[in-house]
Write a protein that holds these residues in place. Sequence first.
Motif, mmCIF file in Angstrom:
data_model
loop_
_atom_site.group_PDB
_atom_site.id
_atom_site.type_symbol
_atom_site.label_atom_id
_atom_site.label_comp_id
_atom_site.label_asym_id
_atom_site.label_seq_id
_atom_site.Cartn_x
_atom_site.Cartn_y
_atom_site.Cartn_z
ATOM 1 N N UNK A 135 0.815 -1.205 0.000
ATOM 2 C CA UNK A 135 0.000 0.000 0.000
ATOM 3 C C UNK A 135 0.853 1.262 0.000
ATOM 4 N N UNK A 136 1.925 1.284 0.759
ATOM 5 C CA UNK A 136 2.793 2.462 0.836
ATOM 6 C C UNK A 136 3.395 2.792 -0.526
ATOM 7 N N UNK A 137 3.779 1.758 -1.279
ATOM 8 C CA UNK A 137 4.355 1.977 -2.604
ATOM 9 C C UNK A 137 3.317 2.599 -3.542
ATOM 10 N N UNK A 138 2.083 2.135 -3.469
ATOM 11 C CA UNK A 138 1.018 2.696 -4.304
ATOM 12 C C UNK A 138 0.804 4.165 -3.974
ATOM 13 N N UNK A 177 1.526 9.905 -5.605
ATOM 14 C CA UNK A 177 1.941 11.283 -5.331
ATOM 15 C C UNK A 177 3.028 11.766 -6.297
ATOM 16 N N UNK A 178 3.853 10.826 -6.830
ATOM 17 C CA UNK A 178 4.956 11.199 -7.713
ATOM 18 C C UNK A 178 4.563 11.304 -9.187
ATOM 19 N N UNK A 179 3.600 10.529 -9.629
ATOM 20 C CA UNK A 179 3.283 10.459 -11.051
ATOM 21 C C UNK A 179 2.850 11.781 -11.684
ATOM 22 N N UNK A 216 2.102 12.571 -15.595
ATOM 23 C CA UNK A 216 0.847 11.819 -15.710
ATOM 24 C C UNK A 216 -0.338 12.774 -15.630
ATOM 25 N N UNK A 217 -1.274 12.629 -16.587
ATOM 26 C CA UNK A 217 -2.469 13.468 -16.577
ATOM 27 C C UNK A 217 -3.419 13.053 -15.462
ATOM 28 N N UNK A 223 -4.561 11.343 -4.533
ATOM 29 C CA UNK A 223 -4.672 11.859 -5.892
ATOM 30 C C UNK A 223 -5.165 10.870 -6.926
ATOM 31 N N UNK A 224 -5.562 9.683 -6.506
ATOM 32 C CA UNK A 224 -6.088 8.704 -7.464
ATOM 33 C C UNK A 224 -7.432 9.196 -7.976
ATOM 34 N N UNK A 225 -7.583 9.168 -9.290
ATOM 35 C CA UNK A 225 -8.809 9.613 -9.933
ATOM 36 C C UNK A 225 -9.931 8.597 -9.747
#
Length: 81
Positions: free
Chosen positions: A10-13, A18-20, A25-26, A49-51
């Motif tokens: 989960x931490x990696x996701x 946050x970095x993309x 990334x749009x 920030x996940x759409x």
Amino acid sequence: MPIDSIYFNFDLTLKFTKLLPSAGAASVDVAVTHALFAGDALALIIAAGVNRVWSTDCIAHASNAISMAPLLAQALKPLLV
């Protein structure tokens, strides 16, 4: 932009989410096989920030977007005939 991650990480996701955008990334969407979101995990993903989050319906969840029954039926049909 897709993220391919073993979802127990989960931490990696969250870190990638946050970095993309700063990498161009749009938008960031997440697709998971099994929606095992413990506690406030889904809220944290959205806040990062996940759409949109998509999951299969193997486990009932508000993010279910992919029905597995037709795919499983098609795969099993040759074995049952």
